[in-house]
Design a protein around this motif. Structure first.
Motif, PDB file in Angstrom:
ATOM      1  N   ASN A 130      23.632  57.405 105.073  1.00  0.00           N
ATOM      2  CA  ASN A 130      22.837  57.224 105.484  1.00  0.00           C
ATOM      3  C   ASN A 130      22.408  56.543 104.544  1.00  0.00           C
ATOM      4  O   ASN A 130      21.461  54.823 104.878  1.00  0.00           O
ATOM      5  CB  ASN A 130      21.972  58.026 104.824  1.00  0.00           C
ATOM      6  N   LEU A 131      22.914  56.524 103.314  1.00  0.00           N
ATOM      7  CA  LEU A 131      22.298  55.161 102.454  1.00  0.00           C
ATOM      8  C   LEU A 131      22.302  53.482 102.681  1.00  0.00           C
ATOM      9  O   LEU A 131      22.084  52.498 102.203  1.00  0.00           O
ATOM     10  CB  LEU A 131      23.196  55.088 101.176  1.00  0.00           C
ATOM     11  N   ASP A 186      15.165  50.928 102.639  1.00  0.00           N
ATOM     12  CA  ASP A 186      15.278  51.721 103.708  1.00  0.00           C
ATOM     13  C   ASP A 186      14.484  53.083 102.829  1.00  0.00           C
ATOM     14  O   ASP A 186      14.231  53.919 103.592  1.00  0.00           O
ATOM     15  CB  ASP A 186      16.793  51.981 103.469  1.00  0.00           C
ATOM     16  N   TYR A 187      14.788  53.458 101.472  1.00  0.00           N
ATOM     17  CA  TYR A 187      14.274  54.248 100.894  1.00  0.00           C
ATOM     18  C   TYR A 187      12.993  53.970 100.012  1.00  0.00           C
ATOM     19  O   TYR A 187      13.614  54.700  98.850  1.00  0.00           O
ATOM     20  CB  TYR A 187      15.436  55.172 100.010  1.00  0.00           C
ATOM     21  N   TYR A 190      12.192  56.350  96.264  1.00  0.00           N
ATOM     22  CA  TYR A 190      12.899  56.718  95.946  1.00  0.00           C
ATOM     23  C   TYR A 190      12.897  55.829  94.380  1.00  0.00           C
ATOM     24  O   TYR A 190      12.813  54.226  94.191  1.00  0.00           O
ATOM     25  CB  TYR A 190      14.258  56.450  95.844  1.00  0.00           C
ATOM     26  N   PRO A 269      16.615  60.359  93.785  1.00  0.00           N
ATOM     27  CA  PRO A 269      15.628  60.592  94.624  1.00  0.00           C
ATOM     28  C   PRO A 269      15.466  62.024  94.101  1.00  0.00           C
ATOM     29  O   PRO A 269      16.341  63.115  92.803  1.00  0.00           O
ATOM     30  CB  PRO A 269      16.671  61.245  95.866  1.00  0.00           C
ATOM     31  N   GLN A 273      13.074  64.893  98.348  1.00  0.00           N
ATOM     32  CA  GLN A 273      13.596  63.893  98.883  1.00  0.00           C
ATOM     33  C   GLN A 273      15.079  64.009  99.303  1.00  0.00           C
ATOM     34  O   GLN A 273      15.682  63.371 100.065  1.00  0.00           O
ATOM     35  CB  GLN A 273      13.438  62.343  97.714  1.00  0.00           C
ATOM     36  N   LEU A 277      17.031  63.388 103.080  1.00  0.00           N
ATOM     37  CA  LEU A 277      17.514  62.369 103.021  1.00  0.00           C
ATOM     38  C   LEU A 277      18.467  63.054 103.630  1.00  0.00           C
ATOM     39  O   LEU A 277      19.559  62.013 104.301  1.00  0.00           O
ATOM     40  CB  LEU A 277      17.487  61.883 101.724  1.00  0.00           C
ATOM     41  N   LYS A 280      18.194  62.081 107.247  1.00  0.00           N
ATOM     42  CA  LYS A 280      17.400  62.246 107.875  1.00  0.00           C
ATOM     43  C   LYS A 280      18.219  60.308 107.926  1.00  0.00           C
ATOM     44  O   LYS A 280      18.814  59.605 106.776  1.00  0.00           O
ATOM     45  CB  LYS A 280      15.619  61.272 107.365  1.00  0.00           C
ATOM     46  N   PRO A 282      18.222  56.397 107.690  1.00  0.00           N
ATOM     47  CA  PRO A 282      17.461  54.892 106.701  1.00  0.00           C
ATOM     48  C   PRO A 282      16.656  54.315 108.437  1.00  0.00           C
ATOM     49  O   PRO A 282      17.049  54.270 108.989  1.00  0.00           O
ATOM     50  CB  PRO A 282      18.511  54.650 105.878  1.00  0.00           C
TER      51      PRO A 282
END
Length: 290
Positions: A130-131, A186-187, A190, A269, A273, A277, A280, A282
């Motif tokens: 995801n990251l 994107d996050y 955090y 996070p 969160q 994450l 979810k 990004p």
């Protein structure tokens, strides 16, 4: 007269022939004696070797006999214990039942640990995917991303970010930092820690006292670049230096020193969160302008 003169010569010839035969016989006997003496020595050596082997065999035989006797005694003791257990069958059944329960409980705990590790590995993989989803395959080749216990570590080599012995960010690092900024933005809720690390070679510059200063200044340079060039909120950023005291390789080799000279970007996070994450994707954001 001629006849009388020839008789001594005949006797002399006979004596000489007799003497030659005796010497030859003596030589043969001497040779036979020498061979017999050598053979006797060989037999004597073999006899001594056989005696030693026999002694060793007797010793091993005695040891085996002792082991057999010990095993027989152990078998008798086990048989007596079994007889006692059978004579008190109710109590024995209780003990066996407890043992079975303990074994089952241990097996359950082992399975639980295995499942927990598998889930942890899976969550880390999902989090990493995801990251880094906003990065292309080519971009991922320049950025090392790892997830350990829910914390994201993005490691960058110092020779890619700075000039040797300097804390100023080089021009060639702009593209790499642009990629890092994508991940961070994107996050956007955090916390982000920029952590500088050095090898154990002392820094020799007038305006830098030691590796503590160098690592902290390098982290601060990256923080300011992320803020000023790529629009990352400075409230989310923390700059820190660990000097030479957080090595990941042996400083006694050039390759180890290179690995230790690094800057880590650590994204942390909170628990809620982190759980969000996992499921979810990004947000898509445009690349920040330089």
């Amino acid at each position: 007269m001629k006849l009388y003169k020839s008789i001594p010569l005949m006797f002399l010839s006979i004596l000489l022939i007799s003497s030659c035969v005796s010497n030859k016989k003596y030589t043969e006997l001497q040779s036979t004696f020498d061979k017999l003496r050598e053979r006797n020595q060989e037999l004597s050596n073999k006899y001594q070797d056989s005696q030693r082997e026999l002694s060793g065999a007797n010793s091993r035989s005695k040891s085996l006999e002792e082991q057999i006797a010990s095993e027989k005694a152990n078998r008798v003791a086990l048989q007596e214990a079994l007889n006692k257990c059978l004579s008190s069958s109710n109590q024995g059944n209780v003990n066996i039942s407890k043992l079975v329960d303990e074994i089952n409980s241990s097996n359950q705990y082992i399975k639980q640990l295995i499942n927990t590790k598998s889930k942890s590995d899976s969550l880390n993989m999902v989090l990493t995917n995801n990251l880094t989803r906003s990065l292309s395959r080519e971009e991922l080749g320049d950025v090392d991303v790892q997830v350990l216990k829910g914390v994201v570590y993005i490691s960058l080599a110092d020779n890619m970010l700075y000039k040797s012995g300097s804390y100023e960010v080089s021009d060639k690092a702009n593209e790499t930092l642009n990629k890092i900024a994508k991940i961070i933005k994107d996050y956007d809720t955090y916390d982000v820690l920029i952590e500088g690390n050095t090898d154990n070679v002392p820094i020799a510059q007038v305006n830098i006292r030691n590796n503590w200063d160098l690592s902290a200044l390098r982290a601060s340079s990256v923080v300011q670049a992320l803020q000023s060039k790529y629009g990352v909120d400075p409230k989310r950023l923390t700059a820190g230096g660990r000097g030479e005291f957080n090595p990941i390789a042996d400083n006694s080799t050039p390759a180890g020193k290179t690995k230790n000279r690094r800057t880590q970007i650590i994204i942390t996070p909170k628990l809620d969160q982190f759980m969000e994450l996992i499921g979810k994707a990004p947000k898509t954001t445009d690349a920040p302008k330089q």
